[in-house]
Design a protein around this motif. Structure first.
Motif, PDB file in Angstrom:
ATOM      1  N   ALA A 117      -7.275  -7.184   5.008  1.00 14.76           N
ATOM      2  CA  ALA A 117      -6.005  -6.479   4.882  1.00 14.76           C
ATOM      3  C   ALA A 117      -6.095  -5.092   5.509  1.00 14.76           C
ATOM      4  O   ALA A 117      -5.141  -4.606   6.135  1.00 14.76           O
ATOM      5  CB  ALA A 117      -5.615  -6.383   3.411  1.00 14.76           C
ATOM      6  N   HIS A 118      -7.267  -4.446   5.342  1.00 18.81           N
ATOM      7  CA  HIS A 118      -7.476  -3.118   5.919  1.00 18.81           C
ATOM      8  C   HIS A 118      -7.361  -3.155   7.440  1.00 18.81           C
ATOM      9  O   HIS A 118      -6.702  -2.309   8.048  1.00 18.81           O
ATOM     10  CB  HIS A 118      -8.855  -2.607   5.490  1.00 18.81           C
ATOM     11  CG  HIS A 118      -9.317  -1.390   6.232  1.00 18.81           C
ATOM     12  ND1 HIS A 118      -8.789  -0.136   6.011  1.00 18.81           N
ATOM     13  CD2 HIS A 118     -10.270  -1.247   7.195  1.00 18.81           C
ATOM     14  CE1 HIS A 118      -9.399   0.732   6.804  1.00 18.81           C
ATOM     15  NE2 HIS A 118     -10.297   0.078   7.536  1.00 18.81           N
ATOM     16  N   ARG A 119      -7.988  -4.167   8.048  1.00 16.07           N
ATOM     17  CA  ARG A 119      -7.928  -4.278   9.499  1.00 16.07           C
ATOM     18  C   ARG A 119      -6.543  -4.697   9.981  1.00 16.07           C
ATOM     19  O   ARG A 119      -6.054  -4.227  11.010  1.00 16.07           O
ATOM     20  CB  ARG A 119      -8.980  -5.266  10.007  1.00 16.07           C
ATOM     21  CG  ARG A 119     -10.424  -4.832   9.797  1.00 16.07           C
ATOM     22  CD  ARG A 119     -10.686  -3.473  10.443  1.00 16.07           C
ATOM     23  NE  ARG A 119     -10.498  -3.496  11.879  1.00 16.07           N
ATOM     24  CZ  ARG A 119     -11.461  -3.702  12.766  1.00 16.07           C
ATOM     25  NH1 ARG A 119     -12.703  -3.905  12.352  1.00 16.07           N
ATOM     26  NH2 ARG A 119     -11.199  -3.696  14.061  1.00 16.07           N
TER      27      ARG A 119
ATOM     28  N   ALA B 254     -17.926  -4.568   6.484  1.00 18.27           N
ATOM     29  CA  ALA B 254     -16.909  -3.696   5.905  1.00 18.27           C
ATOM     30  C   ALA B 254     -17.409  -2.271   5.844  1.00 18.27           C
ATOM     31  O   ALA B 254     -18.591  -2.027   5.639  1.00 18.27           O
ATOM     32  CB  ALA B 254     -16.562  -4.178   4.496  1.00 18.27           C
ATOM     33  N   PRO B 255     -16.496  -1.269   6.032  1.00 21.88           N
ATOM     34  CA  PRO B 255     -16.918   0.117   5.958  1.00 21.88           C
ATOM     35  C   PRO B 255     -17.287   0.538   4.540  1.00 21.88           C
ATOM     36  O   PRO B 255     -17.988   1.515   4.341  1.00 21.88           O
ATOM     37  CB  PRO B 255     -15.694   0.875   6.471  1.00 21.88           C
ATOM     38  CG  PRO B 255     -14.541  -0.028   6.189  1.00 21.88           C
ATOM     39  CD  PRO B 255     -15.077  -1.413   6.351  1.00 21.88           C
ATOM     40  N   ASP B 256     -16.817  -0.207   3.574  1.00 20.42           N
ATOM     41  CA  ASP B 256     -17.110   0.109   2.173  1.00 20.42           C
ATOM     42  C   ASP B 256     -17.692  -1.151   1.537  1.00 20.42           C
ATOM     43  O   ASP B 256     -17.050  -2.200   1.485  1.00 20.42           O
ATOM     44  CB  ASP B 256     -15.823   0.539   1.463  1.00 20.42           C
ATOM     45  CG  ASP B 256     -16.081   1.020   0.038  1.00 20.42           C
ATOM     46  OD1 ASP B 256     -17.128   0.670  -0.526  1.00 20.42           O
ATOM     47  OD2 ASP B 256     -15.223   1.737  -0.501  1.00 20.42           O
ATOM     48  N   ALA B 257     -18.921  -1.063   1.049  1.00 20.42           N
ATOM     49  CA  ALA B 257     -19.583  -2.247   0.484  1.00 20.42           C
ATOM     50  C   ALA B 257     -18.824  -2.825  -0.690  1.00 20.42           C
ATOM     51  O   ALA B 257     -19.005  -3.985  -1.048  1.00 20.42           O
ATOM     52  CB  ALA B 257     -21.007  -1.888   0.069  1.00 20.42           C
ATOM     53  N   LYS B 258     -17.958  -2.029  -1.335  1.00 19.91           N
ATOM     54  CA  LYS B 258     -17.209  -2.509  -2.488  1.00 19.91           C
ATOM     55  C   LYS B 258     -15.997  -3.331  -2.084  1.00 19.91           C
ATOM     56  O   LYS B 258     -15.377  -3.966  -2.940  1.00 19.91           O
ATOM     57  CB  LYS B 258     -16.770  -1.327  -3.337  1.00 19.91           C
ATOM     58  CG  LYS B 258     -17.936  -0.536  -3.944  1.00 19.91           C
ATOM     59  CD  LYS B 258     -17.430   0.612  -4.788  1.00 19.91           C
ATOM     60  CE  LYS B 258     -18.591   1.414  -5.411  1.00 19.91           C
ATOM     61  NZ  LYS B 258     -18.093   2.557  -6.227  1.00 19.91           N
ATOM     62  N   MET B 259     -15.624  -3.315  -0.808  1.00 15.35           N
ATOM     63  CA  MET B 259     -14.441  -4.059  -0.358  1.00 15.35           C
ATOM     64  C   MET B 259     -14.764  -5.547  -0.281  1.00 15.35           C
ATOM     65  O   MET B 259     -15.819  -5.943   0.231  1.00 15.35           O
ATOM     66  CB  MET B 259     -13.972  -3.565   1.016  1.00 15.35           C
ATOM     67  CG  MET B 259     -13.437  -2.143   1.027  1.00 15.35           C
ATOM     68  SD  MET B 259     -12.898  -1.624   2.685  1.00 15.35           S
ATOM     69  CE  MET B 259     -11.420  -2.585   2.889  1.00 15.35           C
ATOM     70  N   THR B 260     -13.870  -6.365  -0.752  1.00 16.17           N
ATOM     71  CA  THR B 260     -14.003  -7.812  -0.597  1.00 16.17           C
ATOM     72  C   THR B 260     -13.580  -8.196   0.815  1.00 16.17           C
ATOM     73  O   THR B 260     -12.981  -7.404   1.548  1.00 16.17           O
ATOM     74  CB  THR B 260     -13.114  -8.544  -1.605  1.00 16.17           C
ATOM     75  OG1 THR B 260     -11.745  -8.260  -1.292  1.00 16.17           O
ATOM     76  CG2 THR B 260     -13.429  -8.096  -3.028  1.00 16.17           C
ATOM     77  N   ASP B 261     -13.890  -9.431   1.185  1.00 14.65           N
ATOM     78  CA  ASP B 261     -13.464  -9.902   2.493  1.00 14.65           C
ATOM     79  C   ASP B 261     -11.946  -9.841   2.628  1.00 14.65           C
ATOM     80  O   ASP B 261     -11.408  -9.481   3.682  1.00 14.65           O
ATOM     81  CB  ASP B 261     -13.932 -11.345   2.707  1.00 14.65           C
ATOM     82  CG  ASP B 261     -15.434 -11.439   2.904  1.00 14.65           C
ATOM     83  OD1 ASP B 261     -16.064 -10.383   3.160  1.00 14.65           O
ATOM     84  OD2 ASP B 261     -15.979 -12.553   2.787  1.00 14.65           O
TER      85      ASP B 261
END
Length: 397
Positions: free
Chosen positions: A19-21, A7-14
């Motif tokens: 959802a981002h992708r 993930a581009p942001d370590a705080k993002m969950t899988d």
């Protein structure tokens, strides 16, 4: 830099990263470019479009690779199983290019164009339409594609076809336009209707009964086994060096070839050898050359011109269009063709690639065989298929 695995942001969950992708996901599609032995392209007439045609293909199903999708679509639409293992183009289709209705929520598409090969009469006869969606199929000249397909689809198809001819690998497109246009793209090769030159070819001397020589053309070989082809800068129409006899040639078709090659391409020729001739009669229509330069036919050989070699193009009776082979010793600065006022684009292509620019009918195969025999007499190697090379400046060998 981020990948699907990090993930581009370590705080993002899988879940958040997925959802981002997914928010940036594009549709995926596949189409197949198929031609017949004349170089005409297969298009489908479908019942859900008002007169607009399509190449075979469709959407990539979930979990399916684009190549498998292309093969599946050929079975569903044409009833033919084909191994799909060669890509020609990958096109990023933007929402703006499609103009889809808002409710469709079209995000854009990555469309893969695959090479379906050259189909002979037997393969074409095996086509079985599904009875719905695809109403009929037709093989059309490439120049007709802009009239039959959506503009973006026609651009994509022509770009893919040029990529197949060029043999430099798949090309990247945006809305059908190459990101790195080749000389074939820049000149618009294949967008001009081909002049139909379906004359019998004879690998022999011109007989004495032939009343005149109409034109003299040459297969001019570079040392690597490729031949010189001239492209019209405004239409992409192709011709070989050569042209129509003039009085100063004094009935010598070799002199015609040397003069025309110098005028159109600033080409210096050596070791000119006779290949054969194409026969015609006075009742034949005079075809318009593809390049508009007057070199759409052939003339005779110094060794085989026959008694009537000096007669004018308007003479009655049978005539000949003669083919030669020659060595290309060098090229000067690209000249302005005195017959047209244009400067031809000069390229080197294999003889097989060169034939794909013309519509010479069934006799083209026999002519090609005679050309290769002449190449062997000139002790020139057979060229491997490779990307065409533009020759914009002076060259010597």
């Amino acid at each position: 830099m981020s990948t699907t695995d990090e993930a581009p942001d370590a705080k993002m969950t899988d879940e958040e990263y997925g959802a981002h992708r997914a928010a940036g996901a594009l549709w995926a599609g596949a189409s197949v470019l198929i031609t017949n032995v004349r170089g005409e392209v297969l298009v489908e007439h479908v019942d859900y479009l008002d007169g607009t045609c399509l190449l075979p293909g469709g959407a990539v199903d979930p979990g399916e690779s684009p190549a498998r999708a292309a093969a599946r679509e050929l079975v569903e639409e044409l009833g033919v199983s084909v191994v799909i293992d060669r890509g020609l183009a990958v096109d990023h289709v933007s929402p703006e290019a499609v103009g889809a209705p808002p409710e469709m929520r079209f995000p854009g598409e990555i469309l893969h164009v695959f090479d379906g090969g050259v189909w002979d009469a037997g393969r074409i006869a095996a086509i079985r339409l599904p009875g719905h969606e695809v109403v009929s199929v037709e093989f059309v000249e490439p120049a007709r594609l802009p009239d039959l397909l959506y503009p973006r689809d026609a651009r994509r198809a022509l770009s893919a076809l040029r990529a197949r001819v060029n043999a430099a690998g798949p090309v990247l497109l945006e809305d059908g336009r190459p990101l790195a246009p080749t000389v074939l793209d820049r000149t618009g090769v294949l967008r001009t209707p081909s002049a139909r030159h379906h004359h019998p070819f004879h690998p022999a001397q011109v007989p004495d009964g032939v009343s005149h020589i109409r034109q003299s053309w040459g297969w001019v070989f570079a040392p690597d086994g490729r031949v010189l082809v001239l492209l019209a800068p405004d239409t992409g129409a192709a011709c070989l060096p050569g042209g129509t006899p003039e009085p100063d040639d004094r009935g010598d078709p070799v002199a015609t070839l040397r003069r025309e090659a110098a005028e159109k391409a600033a080409a210096e020729l050596a070791s000119i050898t006779y290949v054969g001739y194409l026969s015609g009669t006075a009742g034949d229509s005079v075809e318009k050359p593809r390049s508009g330069s007057g070199s759409g036919s052939t003339s005779a050989s110094a060794s085989g011109a026959g008694a009537g070699a000096g007669a004018g193009a308007g003479s009655a009776g049978p005539y000949a269009r003669v083919r030669y082979a020659a060595l290309l010793k060098g090229l000067g600065k690209p000249p302005v063709d005195p017959a047209t006022g244009r400067t031809h684009v000069r390229i080197l292509a294999t003889p097989e690639q060169a034939l794909e620019f013309f519509d010479w009918g069934p006799s083209a195969t026999e002519q090609l065989a005679a050309v290769h025999r002449a190449r062997e007499r000139l002790r020139i190697p057979r060229a491997a298929r490779r990307a065409v090379t533009e020759l914009p400046g002076r060259v010597s060998w």
